[in-house]
Design a protein around this motif. Structure first.
Motif, PDB file in Angstrom:
ATOM      1  N   LEU A   1      55.576  32.757   2.222  1.00 44.58           N
ATOM      2  CA  LEU A   1      54.937  31.514   1.475  1.00 44.58           C
ATOM      3  C   LEU A   1      55.532  31.401   0.018  1.00 44.58           C
ATOM      4  O   LEU A   1      56.737  32.550   0.004  1.00 44.58           O
ATOM      5  CB  LEU A   1      53.410  32.251   0.412  1.00 44.58           C
ATOM      6  N   THR A   2      55.794  30.599  -0.576  1.00 47.17           N
ATOM      7  CA  THR A   2      56.739  30.144  -1.805  1.00 47.17           C
ATOM      8  C   THR A   2      55.825  29.319  -3.290  1.00 47.17           C
ATOM      9  O   THR A   2      54.654  28.572  -2.432  1.00 47.17           O
ATOM     10  CB  THR A   2      58.002  29.151  -1.671  1.00 47.17           C
ATOM     11  N   GLN A   3      56.442  29.788  -3.578  1.00 48.65           N
ATOM     12  CA  GLN A   3      55.264  28.929  -5.364  1.00 48.65           C
ATOM     13  C   GLN A   3      55.288  26.803  -4.475  1.00 48.65           C
ATOM     14  O   GLN A   3      54.181  26.768  -4.799  1.00 48.65           O
ATOM     15  CB  GLN A   3      56.357  28.963  -6.293  1.00 48.65           C
ATOM     16  N   LYS A   4      56.613  26.433  -3.907  1.00 46.16           N
ATOM     17  CA  LYS A   4      56.375  25.287  -4.159  1.00 46.16           C
ATOM     18  C   LYS A   4      55.463  24.985  -2.751  1.00 46.16           C
ATOM     19  O   LYS A   4      54.758  24.407  -2.948  1.00 46.16           O
ATOM     20  CB  LYS A   4      57.600  24.483  -3.232  1.00 46.16           C
ATOM     21  N   GLN A   5      55.199  25.817  -1.824  1.00 46.36           N
ATOM     22  CA  GLN A   5      53.965  25.363  -1.227  1.00 46.36           C
ATOM     23  C   GLN A   5      52.975  25.734  -1.641  1.00 46.36           C
ATOM     24  O   GLN A   5      52.183  25.287  -1.105  1.00 46.36           O
ATOM     25  CB  GLN A   5      54.721  26.505   0.398  1.00 46.36           C
ATOM     26  N   LEU A   6      52.737  26.878  -2.009  1.00 46.25           N
ATOM     27  CA  LEU A   6      51.956  27.220  -2.601  1.00 46.25           C
ATOM     28  C   LEU A   6      50.746  26.559  -3.639  1.00 46.25           C
ATOM     29  O   LEU A   6      49.599  25.873  -3.438  1.00 46.25           O
ATOM     30  CB  LEU A   6      51.585  28.859  -3.888  1.00 46.25           C
TER      31      LEU A   6
ATOM     32  N   LEU B   1      54.223  36.806  -2.724  1.00 44.79           N
ATOM     33  CA  LEU B   1      55.508  35.601  -2.808  1.00 44.79           C
ATOM     34  C   LEU B   1      56.476  36.670  -3.187  1.00 44.79           C
ATOM     35  O   LEU B   1      55.459  37.479  -3.786  1.00 44.79           O
ATOM     36  CB  LEU B   1      54.937  34.783  -3.969  1.00 44.79           C
ATOM     37  N   ALA B   2      57.378  36.000  -3.268  1.00 39.70           N
ATOM     38  CA  ALA B   2      58.458  36.901  -3.792  1.00 39.70           C
ATOM     39  C   ALA B   2      58.697  36.973  -4.976  1.00 39.70           C
ATOM     40  O   ALA B   2      57.990  36.397  -5.639  1.00 39.70           O
ATOM     41  CB  ALA B   2      59.926  35.750  -3.492  1.00 39.70           C
ATOM     42  N   ALA B   3      59.304  38.330  -5.740  1.00 35.95           N
ATOM     43  CA  ALA B   3      59.390  38.175  -7.516  1.00 35.95           C
ATOM     44  C   ALA B   3      59.981  37.518  -8.214  1.00 35.95           C
ATOM     45  O   ALA B   3      59.757  36.614  -9.556  1.00 35.95           O
ATOM     46  CB  ALA B   3      59.698  39.580  -7.600  1.00 35.95           C
ATOM     47  N   ASP B   4      61.207  36.551  -7.076  1.00 36.13           N
ATOM     48  CA  ASP B   4      61.952  35.884  -8.591  1.00 36.13           C
ATOM     49  C   ASP B   4      61.488  34.882  -7.795  1.00 36.13           C
ATOM     50  O   ASP B   4      62.283  33.786  -8.687  1.00 36.13           O
ATOM     51  CB  ASP B   4      63.328  36.295  -8.094  1.00 36.13           C
ATOM     52  N   ASP B   5      59.962  33.909  -7.135  1.00 34.40           N
ATOM     53  CA  ASP B   5      60.061  32.466  -7.250  1.00 34.40           C
ATOM     54  C   ASP B   5      60.057  32.277  -8.069  1.00 34.40           C
ATOM     55  O   ASP B   5      58.690  33.288  -8.212  1.00 34.40           O
ATOM     56  CB  ASP B   5      59.634  32.502  -5.753  1.00 34.40           C
TER      57      ASP B   5
END
Length: 560
Positions: free
Chosen positions: A372-377, A542-546
């Motif tokens: 999952l990415t911020q964009k997808q979320l 989610l990834a810490a840097d996303d």
């Protein structure tokens, strides 16, 4: 028979205050008990209609009261004990002051005799001075009083009227002996009202406004959070209905004018404005009307607004300015009505509102089973977010993702971008859930949630059913974006978030899920909407840097 008809001739000070709180829209009283406020609470809770909301700590109580008041219910209140309790709450009251929210801080105090004699008591600084914390609260309130039996009702009314007038927090210190003291109930038969606009000043403002708008072909308005605080959204929408009027909102007033409205320009934040067309429409307007705005750093893209501030029309809570002339004692709700009347008489060119760019409406091309990415979320949230809800976003990743959502009809965004106290929104969800029949949807990061997570217990035990989307990115991503992303202080200890509801509220059913892909999130959100009789906690990994686009832009500005 009304409650006022049934009033006795004499009530206690605590009862008098309770009756007034019901009148001004605050029947729920937040807070914690302490030995110095027990008599006060006993008196207040004898009044039918008052409901005690016990919190897990005083800071959370102040956050919950703030959000309760923001729903438009009226003046919210919390009760703490002297010293240790009220100092725990002062951060939340400061936030209410910064963001124009009418909250009453009620402190139960030692007896009048102890104060007069300077007795060395617990919860004091043992120096005989009982006014230390009253003086501290003077910095974050617009009015306050330590009550005496002789004039308690008059002082209660004065302080509450100040909150009504200024949309700011106020303070009452109530000694134990004063809480039970008898006072006449006669003033309760007369409603408290905010101070009206000065009729002469309002007339003068009308003339100046008509003069400056004469010859304008279009009217551009930048609306801020103070319109909401004065419950004037309906008036703003009436102004927006005129052909030739366009309205942008500040981030703290997002969706105050429905974002599907034909006149809506969307959110304006100077150089951080999501849409270049919106920024141009405001910055290049020959005249901008600032309605209830706050020109703080984050709300202006760090002071990058390019419109003519000196030549603008500015409508504040209690003043109105046309160019260099300020008209005092003109209420914002009245100045907006005057604007509506003046615009009605103008011949305007129908405005072409630029097409809004809503990045989360663009379909993601990433696989649904990928991490999952911020964009997808946010893309998934955009497609799912229901109408007639209250969306709440904590300062940080959650806020900057939510700012680029197009809010559906009847769904507001509650945020705290001026004070930006992380963790505010979880107790705020308690406040909104009690104040409104609309379901609350909270977006909060793991770092923020760790500050105030214990208030989830109050939410669950009271049978409330919000949807909580917890963004687990292992720390403070907003700070990582600004500076030193690998610093040790950017991380937080890992929690088992989906196990937390059972620990805080054993036996109360809660829908929990962990999502790691967009497909997981889609299923969890569908399940959340169906579970109308239960609270929902979705932990999104989610990834810490996303970071969302808008947060990344903030980082590039602040980080240089």
């Amino acid at each position: 028979m009304t409650q006022k008809d049934a009033l006795p001739d004499v009530v206690s000070v605590g009862q008098y205050l309770a009756y007034r709180l019901i009148e001004v829209g605050g029947p729920h009283v937040f807070g914690l008990p302490g030995d110095f406020n027990l008599t006060l609470l006993d008196e207040m809770l004898t009044v039918p209609g008052i409901e005690w909301v016990g919190n897990t700590n005083e800071l959370n109580a102040s956050y919950a009261a703030d959000a309760y008041a923001r729903t438009g219910r009226g003046i919210a209140s919390l009760v703490t004990t002297y010293g240790v309790g009220e100092l725990s709450a002062i951060n939340g009251i400061a936030g209410a002051y910064a963001e124009d929210v009418p909250v009453l801080q009620i402190t139960g105090m030692p007896t009048t005799t102890a104060r007069t004699n300077g007795a060395l008591s617990h919860h004091t600084l043992v120096d005989g001075d009982y006014d230390h914390f009253f003086r501290a609260y003077k910095e974050v309130t617009v009015a306050g009083a330590i009550l005496r039996a002789a004039d308690a009702s008059r002082e209660i009314d004065r302080v509450l009227r100040a909150a009504l007038d200024e949309s700011k927090p106020v303070y009452l210190g109530i000694p134990m002996d004063v809480a039970a003291a008898p006072v006449s109930a006669a003033p309760l038969r007369h409603a408290l009202r905010a101070t009206p606009s000065d009729a002469v000043a309002l007339t003068d403002f009308r003339g100046a406004l008509a003069e400056v708008l004469a010859g304008q072909t279009q009217v551009t308005i930048l609306a801020g959070p103070r319109v909401h605080r004065r419950k004037a959204e309906g008036i703003l929408e009436a102004v927006a209905a005129h052909p030739g009027v366009r309205v942008a909102t500040q981030a703290s007033a997002k969706s105050m004018l429905p974002e599907t409205h034909a006149a809506s320009l969307g959110v304006y934040m100077g150089q951080m404005t999501p849409s270049g067309a919106t920024r141009a429409a405001v910055d290049e307007a020959p005249l901008v009307i600032l309605a209830g705005t706050v020109l703080s750093d984050v709300l202006t893209g760090f002071y990058s607004q390019a419109f003519d501030l000196a030549g603008a029309v500015e409508l504040g809570i209690s003043t109105a300015r046309v160019g260099a002339v300020t008209f005092h004692d003109v209420r914002l709700e009245d100045s907006l009505r005057v604007l509506d009347e003046v615009v009605t008489g103008l011949v305007l060119t129908p405005a072409e509102t630029p097409e809004q760019v809503w990045p989360w409406r663009a379909e993601s091309d990433e696989p649904g089973d990928a991490p999952l990415t911020q964009k997808q979320l946010w893309t998934e949230v955009q497609q799912w977010l229901p109408a007639d809800h209250i969306a709440i976003a904590d300062a940080g990743t959650a806020l900057y993702g939510a700012l680029e959502l197009q809010m559906p009809e009847g769904t507001d965004l509650l945020a705290q971008p001026i004070w930006s106290s992380i963790g505010y929104t979880l107790p705020a969800t308690l406040g909104t859930s009690l104040a409104s029949t609309r379901r609350s949807v909270l977006f909060i990061g793991d770092g923020a949630a760790q500050l105030t997570a214990q208030e989830l217990a109050t939410i669950l035990h009271r049978g409330l059913h919000p949807i909580i989307v917890l963004i687990n990115n292992a720390g403070f991503t907003i700070e990582r974006v600004i500076q030193s992303p690998r610093a040790v202080y950017q991380g937080v200890t890992p929690w088992d978030w989906t196990a937390l509801p059972a620990a805080l509220a054993p036996g109360i059913p809660v829908v929990t899920s962990q999502v790691r892909t967009r497909d997981d999130l889609h299923r969890a959100l569908v399940e959340a909407s169906a579970a109308t009789d239960r609270a929902v906690l979705i932990e999104a990994h989610l990834a810490a840097d996303d970071a969302p686009n808008l947060l990344a832009r903030l980082g590039s500005i602040v980080g240089g």
